[in-house]
Design a protein around this motif. Structure first.
Motif, short mmCIF file in Angstrom:
data_model
loop_
_atom_site.label_atom_id
_atom_site.label_comp_id
_atom_site.label_asym_id
_atom_site.label_seq_id
_atom_site.Cartn_x
_atom_site.Cartn_y
_atom_site.Cartn_z
N VAL A 23 -8.31 -1.84 -11.30
CA VAL A 23 -9.61 -2.03 -10.65
C VAL A 23 -9.54 -1.86 -9.13
O VAL A 23 -10.53 -2.05 -8.44
N TYR A 24 -8.35 -1.50 -8.62
CA TYR A 24 -8.15 -1.50 -7.17
C TYR A 24 -9.18 -0.63 -6.43
O TYR A 24 -9.80 -1.07 -5.46
N ASP A 25 -9.36 0.59 -6.89
CA ASP A 25 -10.25 1.53 -6.16
C ASP A 25 -11.68 1.01 -6.14
O ASP A 25 -12.39 1.16 -5.14
N GLY A 35 -11.06 2.01 7.87
CA GLY A 35 -9.68 1.83 8.37
C GLY A 35 -8.78 2.97 7.93
O GLY A 35 -7.99 3.49 8.73
N ARG A 36 -8.92 3.36 6.66
CA ARG A 36 -8.08 4.47 6.16
C ARG A 36 -8.37 5.75 6.92
O ARG A 36 -7.46 6.47 7.32
N GLN A 37 -9.65 6.02 7.15
CA GLN A 37 -10.02 7.26 7.86
C GLN A 37 -9.48 7.24 9.29
O GLN A 37 -8.99 8.26 9.78
N VAL A 53 3.47 4.50 3.40
CA VAL A 53 4.14 3.38 2.73
C VAL A 53 3.07 2.46 2.13
O VAL A 53 2.06 2.19 2.77
N GLY A 54 3.29 2.02 0.89
CA GLY A 54 2.26 1.23 0.20
C GLY A 54 1.07 2.12 -0.11
O GLY A 54 -0.07 1.73 0.06
N VAL A 55 1.39 3.30 -0.60
CA VAL A 55 0.36 4.33 -0.86
C VAL A 55 -0.59 3.90 -1.98
O VAL A 55 -1.70 4.41 -2.11
N VAL A 73 5.21 6.15 -0.93
CA VAL A 73 6.06 5.20 -1.65
C VAL A 73 5.27 3.91 -1.89
O VAL A 73 4.38 3.57 -1.12
N ASP A 74 5.64 3.23 -2.97
CA ASP A 74 5.02 1.94 -3.27
C ASP A 74 5.95 1.16 -4.18
O ASP A 74 6.69 1.74 -4.97
N ILE A 75 5.91 -0.15 -4.05
CA ILE A 75 6.79 -1.00 -4.88
C ILE A 75 6.21 -1.20 -6.28
O ILE A 75 6.94 -1.56 -7.21
N SER A 76 4.92 -0.93 -6.44
CA SER A 76 4.25 -1.19 -7.72
C SER A 76 4.14 0.09 -8.54
O SER A 76 3.45 1.03 -8.16
N MET A 101 9.48 2.58 -4.35
CA MET A 101 10.46 2.25 -3.31
C MET A 101 9.98 1.02 -2.56
O MET A 101 8.77 0.83 -2.39
N ASP A 102 10.94 0.23 -2.11
CA ASP A 102 10.62 -0.95 -1.32
C ASP A 102 10.53 -0.57 0.16
O ASP A 102 11.46 0.03 0.70
N ALA A 103 9.43 -0.94 0.79
CA ALA A 103 9.21 -0.60 2.20
C ALA A 103 10.34 -1.08 3.10
O ALA A 103 10.61 -0.48 4.15
N GLU A 104 10.99 -2.14 2.68
CA GLU A 104 12.05 -2.71 3.53
C GLU A 104 13.38 -1.98 3.36
O GLU A 104 14.29 -2.15 4.16
N ALA A 118 0.99 2.95 7.27
CA ALA A 118 0.93 1.86 6.29
C ALA A 118 -0.41 1.17 6.44
O ALA A 118 -0.67 0.51 7.46
N GLN A 119 -1.26 1.35 5.46
CA GLN A 119 -2.62 0.80 5.51
C GLN A 119 -2.70 -0.42 4.61
O GLN A 119 -2.46 -0.31 3.41
N TYR A 120 -2.98 -1.58 5.20
CA TYR A 120 -3.16 -2.82 4.44
C TYR A 120 -1.88 -3.20 3.68
O TYR A 120 -1.94 -3.60 2.53
N THR A 123 1.06 -7.07 5.86
CA THR A 123 0.90 -8.51 5.57
C THR A 123 1.18 -8.83 4.10
O THR A 123 1.06 -9.97 3.68
N THR A 124 1.56 -7.82 3.31
CA THR A 124 1.90 -8.10 1.91
C THR A 124 3.41 -8.07 1.68
O THR A 124 3.86 -8.36 0.58
N VAL A 125 4.20 -7.68 2.69
CA VAL A 125 5.65 -7.58 2.46
C VAL A 125 6.34 -8.90 2.85
O VAL A 125 5.86 -9.60 3.75
C1 LIG Z 1 -3.59 -3.81 -0.25
S1 LIG Z 1 -2.71 -2.53 -1.06
C2 LIG Z 1 -3.04 -1.12 0.02
C3 LIG Z 1 -3.03 0.20 -0.74
C4 LIG Z 1 -3.46 1.42 0.08
N1 LIG Z 1 -2.57 1.60 1.22
C5 LIG Z 1 -4.89 1.32 0.55
O1 LIG Z 1 -5.19 1.78 1.65
O2 LIG Z 1 -5.74 0.84 -0.19
C6 LIG Z 1 -1.02 -2.91 -0.65
C7 LIG Z 1 -0.04 -1.95 -1.30
O3 LIG Z 1 1.26 -2.20 -0.76
C8 LIG Z 1 2.19 -2.18 -1.82
N2 LIG Z 1 3.37 -2.97 -1.43
C9 LIG Z 1 3.46 -4.31 -1.27
N3 LIG Z 1 4.70 -4.66 -0.92
C10 LIG Z 1 5.43 -3.52 -0.85
C11 LIG Z 1 6.78 -3.24 -0.54
N4 LIG Z 1 7.66 -4.19 -0.23
N5 LIG Z 1 7.19 -1.94 -0.58
C12 LIG Z 1 6.31 -0.94 -0.88
N6 LIG Z 1 5.02 -1.16 -1.20
C13 LIG Z 1 4.57 -2.43 -1.17
C14 LIG Z 1 1.43 -2.79 -2.99
O4 LIG Z 1 2.04 -2.49 -4.23
C15 LIG Z 1 0.05 -2.14 -2.81
O5 LIG Z 1 -0.03 -0.90 -3.47
#
Ligand SMILES: C[S@@+](CC[C@H](N)C(=O)[O-])C[C@H]1O[C@@H](n2cnc3c(N)ncnc32)[C@H](O)[C@@H]1O
Length: 232
Positions: A23-25, A35-37, A53-55, A73-76, A101-104, A118-120, A123-125
Motif C-alpha cells: 500500500v506504500y504508493d 520532496g522527491r521532485q 538509497v532506500g529506493v 538499493v533497499d533493505i526491504s 542492501m543495507d544503507a550502512e 536518499a528520500q525519507y 530517520t529510518t536507519v
Molecule cells: C519511507 S520509505 C521511502 C521510500 C522512497 N525513498 C520514497 O521516496 O518514498 C523508507 C525506505 O527506506 C528503506 N530502508 C530503511 N532502512 C534501510 C537500510 N538500513 N538500508 C536500506 N534501505 C533502508 C525502507 O525499506 C523503505 O523502503
C-alpha cells in the motif's frame, strides 16, 4: 551524537516495510511527491551515475532523466520487488540495477557515484551518522549527497507531540525526533564534506531537502550552482 532513546533496529524496519509494501504508493505517493521532485532536480544538476538509497517501490525512478544512470538499493525485499516490477513494466532502461542492501554497508567501491540520493530514509536507519559516512565513502569527490528527510522540532508543542508519538512511529518504521543539528554536526565533523543547502519541504515544512558536497572534483557536474543556499 547518537540517539539511543528511540533507536530503530533492522528487524523492526524490515517487518514494517514488508507490511507497507502493498500500500506504500497509495499512502505515501502524493504526500511526499514535492520532496522527491526537489531531490531529483538537485541530483540532476550534477547528473551522471546516481545511487538512490532506500529506493523502496521505485516510485521516483520514472522521473529521472534517461541520460542519467540510476542504481537503487533497499533493505526491504518486498519494497524492492515492487521497484523491479515498475522498472520492467515501464521499461526504465536508465536503471542500471536494483539490489537488496543495507544503507550502512553499501557493497560498492569508494568514489562510485556522482550523487547519492536518499528520500525519507535517514530517520529510518539505526545509525544515521554511520550511514552518512557510508554515503560519503561511495561518493566521488565533487559529488553531492541529496537528502529529503524529516527534521524534528527544536522546542514547543510539536516537539512534545513528537516525543509522545515516538514509540508508535518506531513500530511503523521511522523516528519522529531528529534535530537538524545532527546533520550539521555530521558535516562539521566529517572532513571533506560540507553542508550546502537546507530547504523546508511539505507537508507542513516538517521535512527538509538537505545537500552535502564532497570536496574535490571528479564528479560530473552540469551546473555551476552548488553553493550554500539559505541553510537554516
Ligand atoms: C519511507 S520509505 C521511502 C521510500 C522512497 N525513498 C520514497 O521516496 O518514498 C523508507 C525506505 O527506506 C528503506 N530502508 C530503511 N532502512 C534501510 C537500510 N538500513 N538500508 C536500506 N534501505 C533502508 C525502507 O525499506 C523503505 O523502503
Amino acid at each position: 551524537m547518537t540517539d539511543t532513546t528511540h533507536s530503530l533496529d533492522k528487524d523492526t524496519i524490515t517487518k514494517a516495510y514488508a507490511r507497507w509494501a502493498p500500500v506504500y504508493d497509495l499512502v505515501f505517493g502524493a504526500v511526499f511527491e514535492r520532496g522527491r521532485q526537489a531531490a531529483i532536480e538537485a541530483a540532476e544538476r550534477i547528473g551522471g551515475r546516481i545511487l538512490e538509497v532506500g529506493v523502496g517501490t521505485g516510485i521516483s525512478l520514472p522521473d529521472y532523466s534517461r541520460v542519467n544512470r540510476i542504481c537503487g538499493v533497499d533493505i526491504s525485499e518486498p519494497m524492492l520487488q515492487k521497484a523491479m516490477e515498475r522498472v520492467a513494466k515501464l521499461e526504465l532502461t536508465h536503471v542500471e540495477g536494483l539490489w537488496v542492501m543495507d544503507a550502512e554497508h553499501l557493497r560498492f567501491p569508494d568514489d562510485s557515484f556522482d550523487v547519492v540520493v536518499a528520500q525519507y530514509v535517514i530517520t529510518t536507519v539505526p545509525n544515521p551518522e554511520a550511514t552518512l559516512d557510508e554515503f560519503a565513502r561511495v561518493l566521488k569527490p565533487g559529488g553531492e549527497i541529496v537528502l529529503v528527510s524529516r527534521v524534528g522540532a527544536e522546542a514547543g508543542l510539536r516537539k512534545a507531540l513528537e516525543k509522545w508519538f515516538a514509540p508508535a512511529a518506531r513500530k511503523l518504521g521511522w523516528r519522529t525526533e531528529f534535530s537538524f543539528n545532527r546533520y550539521a554536526q555530521w558535516a562539521g565533523s566529517h572532513q571533506g564534506m560540507r553542508l550546502v543547502e537546507r530547504r523546508a519541504m511539505p507537508p507542513f515544512g516538517h521535512f527538509s531537502l538537505i545537500r552535502f558536497a564532497k570536496l574535490g572534483g571528479t564528479a560530473a557536474r552540469r551546473s555551476d550552482e552548488p553553493q550554500m543556499r539559505a541553510a537554516g
